[in-house]
Design an enzyme around this catalytic site. Structure first.
Site, short mmCIF file in Angstrom:
data_model
loop_
_atom_site.label_atom_id
_atom_site.label_comp_id
_atom_site.label_asym_id
_atom_site.label_seq_id
_atom_site.Cartn_x
_atom_site.Cartn_y
_atom_site.Cartn_z
N HIS A 1 16.67 34.71 36.24
CA HIS A 1 16.05 33.75 37.17
C HIS A 1 16.31 34.15 38.62
O HIS A 1 16.43 33.30 39.50
CB HIS A 1 16.57 32.32 36.92
CG HIS A 1 16.24 31.79 35.57
ND1 HIS A 1 15.02 31.22 35.25
CD2 HIS A 1 16.97 31.76 34.42
CE1 HIS A 1 15.02 30.85 33.99
NE2 HIS A 1 16.18 31.17 33.45
N ASN B 1 12.98 25.30 31.08
CA ASN B 1 12.05 26.43 31.08
C ASN B 1 10.65 25.91 30.80
O ASN B 1 10.47 24.77 30.37
CB ASN B 1 12.42 27.46 29.99
CG ASN B 1 13.66 28.25 30.33
OD1 ASN B 1 14.01 28.43 31.49
ND2 ASN B 1 14.34 28.74 29.31
N HIS C 1 23.45 23.70 36.96
CA HIS C 1 24.38 23.81 35.84
C HIS C 1 24.08 22.69 34.86
O HIS C 1 24.11 21.51 35.24
CB HIS C 1 25.82 23.70 36.36
CG HIS C 1 26.88 23.72 35.29
ND1 HIS C 1 26.72 24.34 34.07
CD2 HIS C 1 28.13 23.17 35.27
CE1 HIS C 1 27.81 24.17 33.36
NE2 HIS C 1 28.67 23.46 34.05
N TYR D 1 26.85 28.95 33.16
CA TYR D 1 26.26 28.59 34.46
C TYR D 1 27.33 28.40 35.51
O TYR D 1 27.21 28.88 36.64
CB TYR D 1 25.42 27.33 34.31
CG TYR D 1 24.02 27.59 33.81
CD1 TYR D 1 22.91 27.47 34.66
CD2 TYR D 1 23.77 27.95 32.49
CE1 TYR D 1 21.62 27.70 34.21
CE2 TYR D 1 22.48 28.19 32.03
CZ TYR D 1 21.42 28.06 32.89
OH TYR D 1 20.15 28.30 32.43
#
Length: 708
Positions: free
Chosen positions: A79, A152, A343, A366
């Site tokens: 990402h 996503n 996160h 994360y």
């Protein structure tokens, strides 16, 4: 005391107001060093004589160069290429029956949000339109603290267990010996991984579908992927999956178009989002949830905790519970978009976790990533990450500490400060799920079905969508050099559908399966087909081709009709500047053929005007514009002499036999034409309706005869 403490609840402008003290303008200001010392010259370093060596006592030179040398932070492993915007969220009704999350209780409250859209595989410098999964991460600045919904645009994932995540990312990233290819899964190591992990089958079907090349960030869904929990005030838990539903519908590019856009405008999705917000056409998404009672956990023929599975919407309907509006671009890309930290472990009371094994790993990864990328544990103090809720704890020191904590106490319990800060009676309490079992390294038997939902997805596709998936296999697997891997792909997807495997084999030079494959699943889920999506012309872009001698009335009527429906029109001509109509009136050209192309528009319109059309017929770029738009199945319209330009192009089966005197509107596969009219109102209405359909897929069988 921050704004939430003063007012009790956040509102749409709360985050903007919180960021204001950190924002400054440098207009009409004198240049200074970072220490506030005014600088008299920033073009020449301090030297011993005009041709002598630079002197190290030049503190301005040292500071300027040192800062420049340290400006970059590590990009995200995945990402990396993203684009962020601000907005707000409002729920439609109280969700108190299901969750005690405060931002889901009061429909009058506007909760500020920050959303970062992204691609997964490519580096920061890659193109927007690569075939890839898109990230859709939302930070809610709630009165209970920050909640991050890390989503996503595809509802399933490649793997079931997070321990495989490093292997998966290593395989899909550029190959380590030559760092090729960039932002692409079309190479040997990725497909070697896929065929070695058959749990990827369902995700691959989504990845090779039109979902992986969205028309814009505004026209794609978002999915939380993992299974979470809602917990209400009574302590009752329900399993939940999160969905973002775009009000403009789900629409995609075609592959040839996506590839060309990567070269012509690699920032296509970023620019699109920035421009529509600047223009006031704010993107809107509805938040939906699928919920299951705990006693329904084992009621399906799939495991609800398996991240490679969907909960089909026909079995578990999506309840739409609120709407998000994105209405403000960032002030500074680095300070906001690059430094924002998401996160999935950032939750608020009323939202909890399940035993989804992929989610459990994300809860570690994360946070661990942010510690390295943002320089330490104080990344929550960066302005874009700061919660609106008050922060009081005993965390101190560390890199980049911004807060100046008063007092001598930094521990609990304590007597010197009357046990402050102390735990709250209304604090976060994890759901008391009973967990027991032996420590083992193994998968649940309920996770062993790797193909049934891949077949479900294939069954749900229209013939057009199926052909797009087959074409994607041709490109992706056809790029694999190792023939044995290509054969393994064919053999693997024979487990999904035998005809699909035969088609793949034919295109990649592999041997078709000797025995028919498939899972025997005959069910489908219409919700996963993008062909069933909302149709709207709003915020679409139309290119108007014109030269000197154009029909002013036709062009202005069309522009006004488009504008009324929220469609943007741009005049395209050979040269920038002004063009003059047949009756001497002028319009300004927006783009020329060098700076744009049909790939940047949703439709094309050609107005009449004999001189204009005679000129356009001599322009190869104009002919190419029409041909390419036709090949990509876009709406094409022409009135009066404009029809002659279509006849001069290579598009087949449209208008070529139309008599000069015919005044009837003809619509053939999204090509709209009419002659001998002075008022184009009826034509423009039909044209806009055709634009709202996104593409005219029936034309694809003819595209092979049209050069693109």
């Amino acid at each position: 005391m921050n704004q939430v403490e003063q007012q009790g609840k956040p509102n749409a402008s709360s985050k903007q107001q919180q960021l204001e003290p950190y924002t400054q303008s440098h207009a009409n200001e004198e240049l200074t060093t970072n220490q506030g010392v005014k600088v008299s010259n920033t073009d020449d370093s301090l030297k011993a004589g005009s041709r002598g060596p630079t002197l190290m006592e030049d503190f301005h030179f040292r500071e300027k160069m040192t800062h420049f040398d340290h400006e970059r932070i590590p990009e995200r492993v995945v990402h990396a290429r993203g684009f962020g915007v601000h907005g707000y969220f409002q729920c439609y009704e109280s969700m108190a029956e299901y969750t005690k999350a405060k931002f889901l209780q009061d429909p009058s409250v506007q909760t500020p949000v920050f959303v970062r859209f992204s691609t997964v595989v490519g580096s920061r410098g890659s193109a927007d339109t690569a075939r890839d999964v898109r990230g859709f991460a939302t930070k809610f600045y709630t009165e209970d603290g920050n909640y991050d919904l890390v989503a996503n645009n595809i509802p399933v994932f490649f793997i079931q267990d997070a321990i495989k995540f490093p292997d998966m990312v290593h395989a899909i990233k550029p190959e380590p010996h030559n760092e090729i290819p960039q932002a692409s899964a079309a190479h040997d190591t990725f497909w070697d991984f896929v065929t070695s992990h058959t749990e990827t089958a369902h995700m691959i079907m989504w990845l090779l579908s039109d979902r992986a090349i969205p028309r814009s960030f505004r026209m794609m869904e978002g999915f939380g992927v993992n299974t979470f929990r809602f917990v209400n005030e009574q302590g009752k838990s329900r399993f939940v999956k999160f969905h973002w539903k775009p009000l403009l519908g789900i629409h995609s590019l075609v592959w040839d178009e996506a590839q060309k856009l990567a070269g012509k405008d690699p920032d296509y999705h970023r620019r699109d989002l920035w421009n529509v917000i600047t223009e006031g056409n704010y993107p809107e998404f509805e938040l939906g949830v699928q919920m299951l009672e705990e006693e329904q956990e084992f009621s399906f023929d799939f495991d609800i905790l398996d991240p490679t599975k969907i909960w089909p919407e026909e079995l578990v309907p999506v309840k739409r519970i609120g709407k998000m509006t994105l209405n403000r671009n960032v002030e500074n890309f680095f300070a906001e978009t690059e430094q924002v930290a998401f996160h999935p472990g950032h939750v608020v009371p009323g939202i909890d976790f399940s035993n989804d094994p992929l989610l459990q790993g994300r809860l570690f990864s994360y946070l661990d990533t942010q510690l390295l990328r943002l320089g330490g544990p104080n990344f929550a103090e960066i302005p874009i990450n700061r919660p609106l809720a008050p922060v009081h704890n005993n965390q101190r020191d560390g890199f980049h500490r911004m807060t100046i904590d008063r007092g001598r106490v930094s521990y609990f319990p304590n007597h010197l400060q009357s046990n402050s800060p102390q735990p709250s009676a209304n604090g976060y309490v994890h759901y008391a799920e009973k967990v027991e079992g032996k420590k083992v390294r193994e998968r649940s038997q309920s996770f062993q079905d790797h193909y049934s939902q891949a077949t479900l997805f294939w069954n749900s596709m229209t013939p057009t969508e199926k052909q797009h998936i087959i074409d994607a296999f041709y490109f992706e697997v056809g790029s694999v050099q190792d023939k044995s891997i290509r054969q393994r792909v064919v053999d693997m997807f024979n487990n999904v559908d035998g005809e699909l495997a035969n088609q793949i084999a034919q295109g990649v030079g592999a041997t078709p399966p000797t025995t028919p494959g498939g899972t025997g699943v005959t069910a489908s889920s219409p919700a996963v087909s993008v062909m069933n999506s909302v149709q709207s012309a709003k915020t679409r872009k139309v290119a108007i081709l014109a030269e000197d001698g154009f029909n002013y009335q036709e062009v202005t009527q069309m522009i006004q009709a488009l504008r009324t429906e929220g469609v943007k029109a741009e005049i395209i001509s050979k040269n920038l500047g002004m063009i003059t109509s047949a009756d001497g009136l002028q319009l300004e050209v927006d783009k020329n053929y060098v700076t744009t192309g049909s790939i940047m528009y949703d439709a094309v319109y050609v107005a009449g005007g004999l001189q204009s059309i005679n000129t356009l017929r001599t322009h190869g770029d104009a002919i190419h514009f029409i041909n390419e738009a036709f090949k990509h199945c876009k709406t094409i319209g022409a009135t009066n002499e404009g029809v002659d330009l279509l006849n001069a192009s290579q598009i087949m089966g449209v208008t070529t036999a139309m008599p000069e005197s015919q005044a009837q509107l003809v619509n053939e596969l999204g090509v709209l034409t009419v002659r001998n009219i002075s008022n184009i109102t009826d034509f423009s209405n039909s044209f806009i309706q055709a634009v709202s359909q996104h593409r005219h897929w029936g034309r694809e069988m003819q595209k092979g005869s049209v050069p693109g």
